[in-house]
Structures are given as C-alpha cells and as structure tokens.
Design a protein around this motif. Sequence first.
Motif, PDB file in Angstrom:
ATOM      1  N   ILE A   5       0.836  -1.190   0.000  1.00 37.56           N
ATOM      2  CA  ILE A   5       0.000   0.000   0.000  1.00 37.56           C
ATOM      3  C   ILE A   5       0.876   1.247   0.000  1.00 37.56           C
ATOM      4  N   LEU A   6       1.922   1.229   0.807  1.00 39.40           N
ATOM      5  CA  LEU A   6       2.836   2.368   0.859  1.00 39.40           C
ATOM      6  C   LEU A   6       3.531   2.557  -0.479  1.00 39.40           C
ATOM      7  N   ASP A   7       3.972   1.470  -1.088  1.00 44.12           N
ATOM      8  CA  ASP A   7       4.633   1.557  -2.396  1.00 44.12           C
ATOM      9  C   ASP A   7       3.683   2.103  -3.451  1.00 44.12           C
ATOM     10  N   PHE A   8       2.426   1.645  -3.399  1.00 43.71           N
ATOM     11  CA  PHE A   8       1.433   2.152  -4.355  1.00 43.71           C
ATOM     12  C   PHE A   8       1.189   3.645  -4.151  1.00 43.71           C
ATOM     13  N   THR A   9       1.116   4.057  -2.867  1.00 44.42           N
ATOM     14  CA  THR A   9       0.912   5.477  -2.557  1.00 44.42           C
ATOM     15  C   THR A   9       2.041   6.322  -3.121  1.00 44.42           C
ATOM     16  N   ILE A  10       3.273   5.857  -2.936  1.00 46.19           N
ATOM     17  CA  ILE A  10       4.443   6.585  -3.434  1.00 46.19           C
ATOM     18  C   ILE A  10       4.413   6.662  -4.958  1.00 46.19           C
ATOM     19  N   LYS A  11       4.087   5.556  -5.596  1.00 48.96           N
ATOM     20  CA  LYS A  11       4.039   5.526  -7.058  1.00 48.96           C
ATOM     21  C   LYS A  11       2.969   6.469  -7.598  1.00 48.96           C
ATOM     22  N   LEU A  12       1.805   6.482  -6.934  1.00 52.81           N
ATOM     23  CA  LEU A  12       0.703   7.345  -7.372  1.00 52.81           C
ATOM     24  C   LEU A  12       1.069   8.815  -7.198  1.00 52.81           C
ATOM     25  N   LEU A  13       1.623   9.162  -6.033  1.00 49.22           N
ATOM     26  CA  LEU A  13       1.999  10.554  -5.772  1.00 49.22           C
ATOM     27  C   LEU A  13       3.070  11.024  -6.743  1.00 49.22           C
ATOM     28  N   SER A  14       3.991  10.137  -7.081  1.00 48.39           N
ATOM     29  CA  SER A  14       5.078  10.501  -7.994  1.00 48.39           C
ATOM     30  C   SER A  14       4.561  10.894  -9.368  1.00 48.39           C
ATOM     31  N   LYS A  15       3.390  10.384  -9.716  1.00 47.30           N
ATOM     32  CA  LYS A  15       2.791  10.727 -11.007  1.00 47.30           C
ATOM     33  C   LYS A  15       1.901  11.961 -10.926  1.00 47.30           C
ATOM     34  N   CYS A  16       1.570  12.390  -9.701  1.00 48.14           N
ATOM     35  CA  CYS A  16       0.607  13.483  -9.519  1.00 48.14           C
ATOM     36  C   CYS A  16       1.248  14.812  -9.134  1.00 48.14           C
ATOM     37  N   ILE A  17       2.409  14.762  -8.512  1.00 47.88           N
ATOM     38  CA  ILE A  17       3.062  16.004  -8.081  1.00 47.88           C
ATOM     39  C   ILE A  17       4.500  16.014  -8.593  1.00 47.88           C
ATOM     40  N   PRO A  18       5.080  17.203  -8.785  1.00 48.48           N
ATOM     41  CA  PRO A  18       6.432  17.282  -9.358  1.00 48.48           C
ATOM     42  C   PRO A  18       7.542  17.056  -8.341  1.00 48.48           C
ATOM     43  N   VAL A  19       7.198  16.766  -7.090  1.00 42.83           N
ATOM     44  CA  VAL A  19       8.184  16.631  -6.020  1.00 42.83           C
ATOM     45  C   VAL A  19       8.458  15.146  -5.760  1.00 42.83           C
ATOM     46  N   LYS A  20       9.720  14.832  -5.463  1.00 43.75           N
ATOM     47  CA  LYS A  20      10.115  13.449  -5.216  1.00 43.75           C
ATOM     48  C   LYS A  20       9.463  12.910  -3.949  1.00 43.75           C
ATOM     49  N   VAL A  21       8.947  11.683  -4.018  1.00 49.14           N
ATOM     50  CA  VAL A  21       8.312  11.024  -2.876  1.00 49.14           C
ATOM     51  C   VAL A  21       9.040   9.717  -2.610  1.00 49.14           C
ATOM     52  N   ARG A  22       9.410   9.488  -1.361  1.00 49.39           N
ATOM     53  CA  ARG A  22      10.137   8.260  -1.052  1.00 49.39           C
ATOM     54  C   ARG A  22       9.908   7.857   0.408  1.00 49.39           C
ATOM     55  N   ASP A  83       7.464   2.412  15.708  1.00 46.13           N
ATOM     56  CA  ASP A  83       7.800   1.035  16.070  1.00 46.13           C
ATOM     57  C   ASP A  83       8.249   0.224  14.863  1.00 46.13           C
ATOM     58  N   ARG A  84       7.559   0.395  13.729  1.00 50.57           N
ATOM     59  CA  ARG A  84       7.907  -0.370  12.525  1.00 50.57           C
ATOM     60  C   ARG A  84       8.966   0.340  11.689  1.00 50.57           C
ATOM     61  N   ASP A  85       9.410   1.500  12.162  1.00 56.00           N
ATOM     62  CA  ASP A  85      10.454   2.258  11.470  1.00 56.00           C
ATOM     63  C   ASP A  85      10.026   2.578  10.033  1.00 56.00           C
ATOM     64  N   GLU A  86       8.820   3.178   9.897  1.00 56.07           N
ATOM     65  CA  GLU A  86       8.289   3.552   8.580  1.00 56.07           C
ATOM     66  C   GLU A  86       8.113   5.064   8.514  1.00 56.07           C
ATOM     67  N   HIS A  87       8.714   5.675   7.494  1.00 53.55           N
ATOM     68  CA  HIS A  87       8.649   7.116   7.338  1.00 53.55           C
ATOM     69  C   HIS A  87       8.476   7.447   5.857  1.00 53.55           C
ATOM     70  N   LEU A  88       7.688   8.463   5.595  1.00 51.35           N
ATOM     71  CA  LEU A  88       7.445   8.926   4.226  1.00 51.35           C
ATOM     72  C   LEU A  88       7.989  10.349   4.103  1.00 51.35           C
ATOM     73  N   MET A  89       8.683  10.623   3.005  1.00 53.70           N
ATOM     74  CA  MET A  89       9.285  11.941   2.821  1.00 53.70           C
ATOM     75  C   MET A  89       8.944  12.490   1.436  1.00 53.70           C
ATOM     76  N   ILE A  90       8.577  13.770   1.393  1.00 51.57           N
ATOM     77  CA  ILE A  90       8.313  14.470   0.129  1.00 51.57           C
ATOM     78  C   ILE A  90       9.255  15.660   0.053  1.00 51.57           C
ATOM     79  N   GLY A  91      10.059  15.722  -0.989  1.00 48.58           N
ATOM     80  CA  GLY A  91      11.005  16.817  -1.145  1.00 48.58           C
ATOM     81  C   GLY A  91      12.213  16.359  -1.948  1.00 48.58           C
ATOM     82  N   PRO A  92      13.077  17.298  -2.316  1.00 52.48           N
ATOM     83  CA  PRO A  92      13.072  18.712  -1.909  1.00 52.48           C
ATOM     84  C   PRO A  92      12.149  19.561  -2.778  1.00 52.48           C
ATOM     85  N   PHE A  93      11.731  20.698  -2.219  1.00 49.89           N
ATOM     86  CA  PHE A  93      10.988  21.677  -2.991  1.00 49.89           C
ATOM     87  C   PHE A  93      11.284  23.061  -2.445  1.00 49.89           C
TER      88      PHE A  93
END
Length: 407
Positions: A5-22, A83-93
């Motif tokens: 789900i997280l990978d899909f979210t990142i892939k979708l956002l990468s196509k919708c906004i000009p900023v890097k998502v990881r 706890d699961r060490d999961e973080h989402l980052m958008i940038g740089p902008f």
Amino acid sequence: MQPDILDFTIKLLSKCIPVKVRKFKKSTLELLRTEEYSDFSSMINYYLTKCLKAYLNQCKDSVITNIITPFNTQYYTLCISEDRDEHLMIGPFLENPITGNLVYEIISKLQLSLDYAAKLKLYYQSVPSIHAAEIFEILYTINEYITGNSTPPKINNLDFSILSKNDSSYEIFTEDMNRTSMYKILDERYIVENKLLSYITKGDINRAQAHFEKYNSNIIEISNSSDSIRDVKNLLLSGNTLFRKASHMGGVPPIYLDELSRKWAKKIEQAPSFEVLDTFPSEMVRSYCLLTKKHSLSQFSSTVKSTLTFINLNLSSNLSVKRVANEIGLSPDHLTRLFKKETGMNIITYINKKRIDTSLELLKTTDLSIAEIGDLIGLNNTSYFYTLFKKETGMSPKQYRNSLSSK
C-alpha cells in the motif's frame, strides 16, 4: 501500513506532483556516514542525512514534520510508525526562489568553495516549486487513511536554514510570538475546519454559513502572506477537496461528488482575479451542503444505497422492479420488502417521484420541450407523464412552466 500500500501510494503521488516522494528507515539511515563528502551530490546528501537524523531523534507517530535544510530547500516527512520504522518523505521543494545573492550567502555560511556557486544555481533550477500547504494536504490525507482518524495531525518544524533572519525570503519561517507563523495558521485552520466540515457532512446550511466567517478569516490570513493569485487558487482547490470528502462522509454517492468537484475546480482555475475568487468559498460551502442534503444516503443500508444510486443514474431508461433487483442481485420480493422498510415507499413509487422531481428541475432551468423532458426522465409516453405530474403537483407540466414565467 502494509508495504504494498505504501509503495502504491508513493508511485501514485510521484505521477501526480512534481516533487520526489520516497520512504526511508532509521535503521538504514544510521548506516550512512555523515562526517565527510567528496563531491556536490554527496554534499547535498550529507546535509540532508544530518537533518533526517535530527528528525528521527524526535519523531512520533502521525506527526508531520517540515524540515528546512541549510540550503533552504524543504522536505515534509510523515512518521507512519515509529515502532515499525516507517517514514514517508516528500522533497526537496522550494516555495521562494533562491537568488544569486542568497547562493553566495549559503556558500559563505557553510564555508564552501566558490566552485560550488554554479552547481548550486543549477541545483536550485532543478528543485520544483510548490506551495507547502499542498504537501501538507497530501500527508494529512495519507495519515487519515492510515490511522482512520480525521483529527488533524500534529505539525513539527525543524529549521536548519542558515540564511540571515532579516532576509525577506526567510520571513515565512521566522518564529515570532507577535505574529502567527504559517504552520500555526495551518494547525488552527484544521481545528476550525473540523466543525465546518461536520456541518457540510450533515447538510446543515445555516450552521455552516454562520460558522464560515471564522473559517474565512483563516483563508484571508494565509492568502495575505502572498500576492500570488496561484496561492489563493491552491488554497481554494484544497478546500474543494476537503468539502468533497465531508459530503462523501455524509453519504453522497461519488458520481454526484465528482460532478460538483470538477465544476468548482474548473471555476477556480478560470477565475481571473482576487475579487472573483473572494466570492467562491461561501458559495462552495453552500453548494456542498445542498449536495449532502439532497443526495445523502447515509441512513440506508448498503443494499438500499446501491438501489437508490442505480435508480437515480438510470431514470431515462426503462426501469422495473425486476430490472433493479437483477442489478442489485436480490429477488424482486426481497428487495421490495427491504426498500419499503427503509424508505417507507415501494420501488415504483420512488422511481415515479424521482422522475417528477427531476422534471420540475428541468422545467425550471431549461428550455427543453415537455416531450423532451419526458424522454430524459424515462416517461416518453406524454399522456402518462402528464398524469403522474398532475397527481404529484396538482397541475400539468405546461401549467407549471407558465406559473414560473408569471412570477
């Protein structure tokens, strides 16, 4: 959040906004060295890594953090799970351009070689520009989906910028007790919006409009921080998204939400001036309240919701109890009993009522002939249309239209 789900979210956002998502992990970041760098690219990563390590030392679940690097680029992070060490980052902008003078100030403060000047200028040209509020909206929505909690997430700010405090491009990040920062405004805005959105969810027009004055003041505070009409349009587009979600929570089927949302998005983009845009927020609130009031199906079971939606979207076709039941996947008798129990009327009565209600709207708002209106609502037998209409309203379609013109 499951990795797929997280990978899909990142892939979708990468196509919708000009900023890097990881995504990233503390365990991975701790393996990186932050003592030195050998070239321009590793220098950028060196300072970013230091910023992220500072973030990881204080991150908490569902907290959105805005990181401003020493290069004055911005990142937004969401701690999905500590706890699961999961973080989402958008940038740089960037929100504001970095001019030549600022490039040399950064070089001086970081004690870099002047050889980096040209590379920094090229780097800033490659960094996309976007309003920080848009990034916040995205992470807010993701957090709401993950947690199932619509309460606005906490906002944290890690400011590692080294630009002079009196520099105009730095003003937006200055923490001054005598003025409200953008982040405090955003935080307060979401608290105020919760009540407004609850009124939209209920279709309560009077309370929504009474509450709107307070909400609108927050819009003004944010839009006044920029002279750009683009910023105001972005803010209204964000409002359009929030209002649509509120109506959806109120039980409005997506087909109606999509139609109204597209209408407002188009109007916002085509608006030529601040004066025109100023009239939109109140109109948007009213239109979404009316939509909820008219089309909310929240009080019905999923089966009856599906039945009502199918009927509403197929009024112009030949509808019968058997056809509707086949579409829903129940026997006609079972669906009839369930429908009558929840709506208080049988299916055919509802279909006829819906058709007459639609014809009333068409008679008010169009110049279509009565025969054409009959075709659109699935009553191409003019005599039968007249009979149903008179039974419901006490007059013929022609008499009703004439009564409108005489008012």
